[in-house]
Design a protein around this motif. Structure first.
Motif, PDB file in Angstrom:
ATOM      1  N   GLY A 173      11.721  10.681   0.747  1.00 19.99           N
ATOM      2  CA  GLY A 173      12.843  11.419   1.300  1.00 19.99           C
ATOM      3  C   GLY A 173      13.116  11.199   2.763  1.00 19.99           C
ATOM      4  N   GLY A 174      12.228  10.485   3.460  1.00 22.77           N
ATOM      5  CA  GLY A 174      12.410  10.301   4.893  1.00 22.77           C
ATOM      6  C   GLY A 174      13.247   9.096   5.274  1.00 22.77           C
ATOM      7  N   TYR A 175      13.565   8.242   4.287  1.00 23.59           N
ATOM      8  CA  TYR A 175      14.344   7.035   4.555  1.00 23.59           C
ATOM      9  C   TYR A 175      15.586   7.026   3.664  1.00 23.59           C
ATOM     10  N   HIS A 176      16.656   6.452   4.184  1.00 23.38           N
ATOM     11  CA  HIS A 176      17.859   6.317   3.381  1.00 23.38           C
ATOM     12  C   HIS A 176      17.666   5.322   2.250  1.00 23.38           C
ATOM     13  N   VAL A 177      16.859   4.294   2.498  1.00 26.93           N
ATOM     14  CA  VAL A 177      16.676   3.238   1.496  1.00 26.93           C
ATOM     15  C   VAL A 177      15.182   3.123   1.204  1.00 26.93           C
ATOM     16  N   GLU A 178      14.757   3.645   0.060  1.00 29.55           N
ATOM     17  CA  GLU A 178      13.355   3.625  -0.335  1.00 29.55           C
ATOM     18  C   GLU A 178      13.254   3.719  -1.851  1.00 29.55           C
ATOM     19  N   VAL A 179      12.093   3.310  -2.395  1.00 28.18           N
ATOM     20  CA  VAL A 179      11.879   3.374  -3.828  1.00 28.18           C
ATOM     21  C   VAL A 179      10.388   3.577  -4.074  1.00 28.18           C
ATOM     22  N   LEU A 180      10.079   4.358  -5.089  1.00 28.54           N
ATOM     23  CA  LEU A 180       8.692   4.652  -5.448  1.00 28.54           C
ATOM     24  C   LEU A 180       8.254   3.727  -6.566  1.00 28.54           C
ATOM     25  N   GLY A 181       7.112   3.065  -6.371  1.00 32.83           N
ATOM     26  CA  GLY A 181       6.612   2.127  -7.365  1.00 32.83           C
ATOM     27  C   GLY A 181       5.846   2.813  -8.478  1.00 32.83           C
ATOM     28  N   PRO A 182       5.423   2.052  -9.500  1.00 33.78           N
ATOM     29  CA  PRO A 182       4.671   2.613 -10.630  1.00 33.78           C
ATOM     30  C   PRO A 182       3.272   3.054 -10.210  1.00 33.78           C
ATOM     31  N   GLU A 183       2.680   3.899 -11.033  1.00 31.79           N
ATOM     32  CA  GLU A 183       1.322   4.359 -10.765  1.00 31.79           C
ATOM     33  C   GLU A 183       0.325   3.214 -10.990  1.00 31.79           C
ATOM     34  N   VAL A 184      -0.729   3.200 -10.172  1.00 31.04           N
ATOM     35  CA  VAL A 184      -1.801   2.228 -10.358  1.00 31.04           C
ATOM     36  C   VAL A 184      -3.134   2.972 -10.398  1.00 31.04           C
ATOM     37  N   THR A 185      -4.036   2.444 -11.192  1.00 33.71           N
ATOM     38  CA  THR A 185      -5.372   3.022 -11.337  1.00 33.71           C
ATOM     39  C   THR A 185      -6.371   2.125 -10.630  1.00 33.71           C
TER      40      THR A 185
ATOM     41  N   LEU B 169      -1.583  -7.389  -2.186  1.00 32.29           N
ATOM     42  CA  LEU B 169      -1.913  -6.041  -1.755  1.00 32.29           C
ATOM     43  C   LEU B 169      -3.137  -5.568  -2.529  1.00 32.29           C
ATOM     44  N   SER B 170      -4.004  -4.834  -1.875  1.00 34.40           N
ATOM     45  CA  SER B 170      -5.160  -4.266  -2.564  1.00 34.40           C
ATOM     46  C   SER B 170      -5.500  -2.926  -1.924  1.00 34.40           C
ATOM     47  N   ILE B 171      -6.318  -2.166  -2.617  1.00 36.90           N
ATOM     48  CA  ILE B 171      -6.662  -0.813  -2.177  1.00 36.90           C
ATOM     49  C   ILE B 171      -8.161  -0.722  -1.955  1.00 36.90           C
ATOM     50  N   LYS B 172      -8.553  -0.080  -0.880  1.00 37.72           N
ATOM     51  CA  LYS B 172      -9.963   0.102  -0.549  1.00 37.72           C
ATOM     52  C   LYS B 172     -10.239   1.579  -0.279  1.00 37.72           C
ATOM     53  N   LYS B 173     -11.507   1.938  -0.349  1.00 36.04           N
ATOM     54  CA  LYS B 173     -11.964   3.291   0.006  1.00 36.04           C
ATOM     55  C   LYS B 173     -11.176   4.369  -0.723  1.00 36.04           C
ATOM     56  N   ALA B 174     -10.823   4.115  -1.971  1.00 35.87           N
ATOM     57  CA  ALA B 174     -10.089   5.088  -2.781  1.00 35.87           C
ATOM     58  C   ALA B 174     -10.258   4.687  -4.235  1.00 35.87           C
ATOM     59  N   ALA B 175     -10.357   5.675  -5.116  1.00 34.84           N
ATOM     60  CA  ALA B 175     -10.477   5.399  -6.542  1.00 34.84           C
ATOM     61  C   ALA B 175      -9.897   6.563  -7.329  1.00 34.84           C
ATOM     62  N   GLY B 176      -9.348   6.240  -8.503  1.00 32.72           N
ATOM     63  CA  GLY B 176      -8.762   7.261  -9.357  1.00 32.72           C
ATOM     64  C   GLY B 176      -7.470   6.766  -9.971  1.00 32.72           C
ATOM     65  N   LYS B 177      -6.831   7.634 -10.722  1.00 35.69           N
ATOM     66  CA  LYS B 177      -5.556   7.330 -11.351  1.00 35.69           C
ATOM     67  C   LYS B 177      -4.402   7.873 -10.527  1.00 35.69           C
ATOM     68  N   GLY B 178      -3.246   7.220 -10.664  1.00 37.18           N
ATOM     69  CA  GLY B 178      -2.024   7.793 -10.121  1.00 37.18           C
ATOM     70  C   GLY B 178      -1.684   7.443  -8.686  1.00 37.18           C
ATOM     71  N   TYR B 179      -2.330   6.445  -8.093  1.00 40.49           N
ATOM     72  CA  TYR B 179      -1.931   6.025  -6.742  1.00 40.49           C
ATOM     73  C   TYR B 179      -0.547   5.389  -6.810  1.00 40.49           C
ATOM     74  N   ARG B 180       0.261   5.629  -5.789  1.00 35.64           N
ATOM     75  CA  ARG B 180       1.635   5.121  -5.786  1.00 35.64           C
ATOM     76  C   ARG B 180       1.912   4.320  -4.525  1.00 35.64           C
ATOM     77  N   LEU B 181       2.604   3.209  -4.705  1.00 31.79           N
ATOM     78  CA  LEU B 181       3.136   2.434  -3.592  1.00 31.79           C
ATOM     79  C   LEU B 181       4.614   2.770  -3.445  1.00 31.79           C
ATOM     80  N   ALA B 182       5.034   3.000  -2.219  1.00 30.25           N
ATOM     81  CA  ALA B 182       6.442   3.277  -1.940  1.00 30.25           C
ATOM     82  C   ALA B 182       6.955   2.218  -0.974  1.00 30.25           C
ATOM     83  N   PHE B 183       8.150   1.699  -1.230  1.00 27.60           N
ATOM     84  CA  PHE B 183       8.746   0.640  -0.421  1.00 27.60           C
ATOM     85  C   PHE B 183       9.990   1.186   0.266  1.00 27.60           C
ATOM     86  N   PHE B 184      10.204   0.776   1.517  1.00 27.63           N
ATOM     87  CA  PHE B 184      11.337   1.284   2.280  1.00 27.63           C
ATOM     88  C   PHE B 184      11.867   0.202   3.205  1.00 27.63           C
TER      89      PHE B 184
END
Length: 312
Positions: free
Chosen positions: A174-186, A129-144
């Protein structure tokens, strides 16, 4: 009435059928309905150990745009154990990307890689996985878990239903019964551009203000858009150093003015630089990003060509 029916195997999830059989006028009759049992939760697993209690990133980053993030491993859980029923589970797990300031879902615009994976033996791995067209601290990946959307039942408040739908469509948890928030990435940009401005042309006298310079941060595949989402809160800095024609660092002895600026709205301006104590030809100003040490460790931009530093 058949009430409080439970599976003997509390770790079993997947697609099942429930059949109720009886006899009517001496003939067998049966009623069958599908039954889908989903995991109770999804859990991020740590690197290197399946038993560690929490997943921490293998390092603190930062990662440049388009650079592969570390692999994320997840386990589908039921009764505090990885699910056991896998033959027909067909469970899919998705990943979303949220902005740091408002948890807005920017998956379509900024998340690269395979964003939906099928569970295998109750485990899911997201690689590259990688991130494009965005920069900064505190981006979060959420899995569901796909298909675990919270549904509006007749006795559910309309406002609650709208919140669930908004989180799935626009971002947030909050929109899914089964989900988890990942750590912050910079995430940091992978291109800085140097622009000289002002009317003060060389040669300059000793002790006289030199030309002003602007450093602008970009994603190298989107050079039309400055990474304006970078703010001073991210603490991404640009520093300037003065070198002689022989490569000696003269910054502390001969360069006066503000030599470090925090990037704001993707831009850092150097407008008060003055060279003192030295005269001659062949001096070089080198502008470096605050994450340059990481670039060096990865053997990137050693010639200072614009990924991690730029010179004039």
């Amino acid at each position: 009435d058949f009430a409080n029916l439970k599976l003997v195997d509390r770790t079993a999830v997947g697609e099942f059928t429930v059949t109720v059989s009886a006899f009517y006028l001496g003939l067998p009759v049966a009623y069958t309905v599908p039954l889908r049992i989903v995991p109770s939760k999804i859990e991020l697993l740590p690197w290197g150990s399946l038993s560690a209690p929490f997943q921490a990133l293998p390092d603190r980053g930062p990662w440049t745009v388009h650079e592969s993030l570390p692999p994320f491993r997840l386990a589908l859980q039921a009764q505090n154990s990885t699910v056991s029923f896998t033959a027909n589970e067909k469970f899919l797990v998705g990943v979303r990307l949220f902005r740091p300031d408002n948890m807005l879902d920017i998956t379509a615009a900024s998340l690269e890689g395979v964003t939906v994976q099928q569970a295998n033996q109750g485990l899911v791995v997201f690689n590259h996985l990688s991130i494009k067209k965005a920069a900064g601290k505190g981006y979060r990946l959420a899995f569901f878990v796909v298909g675990t959307d919270k549904e509006c039942l007749p006795n559910t408040l309309r406002r609650v239903c709208e919140d669930w739908e908004s989180s799935r469509n626009n971002g947030g948890m909050g929109g899914y019964h089964v989900e988890v928030l990942g750590p912050e990435v910079t995430i940091v940009p992978d291109r800085v551009v140097l622009t000289a401005f002002g009317d003060h042309e060389p040669p300059w006298k000793i002790g006289e203000a030199i030309k002003a310079y602007q450093i602008t941060a970009y994603d190298s595949v989107d050079m039309h858009s400055v990474r304006s989402e970078i703010t001073t809160a991210d603490d991404f800095r640009i520093s300037v150093a003065l070198f002689s024609s022989r490569g000696h660092d003269l910054t502390t002895t001969a360069l006066v003015g503000t030599t470090t600026h925090t990037i704001h709205s993707g831009i850092a301006n150097f407008e008060d630089l003055v060279v003192t104590q030295v005269v001659g030809l062949g001096f070089t100003l080198e502008f470096s990003v605050s994450w340059r040490d990481r670039c060096v460790r990865k053997l990137r931009d050693e010639q200072c060509t614009g990924e991690c530093c730029v010179k004039v």
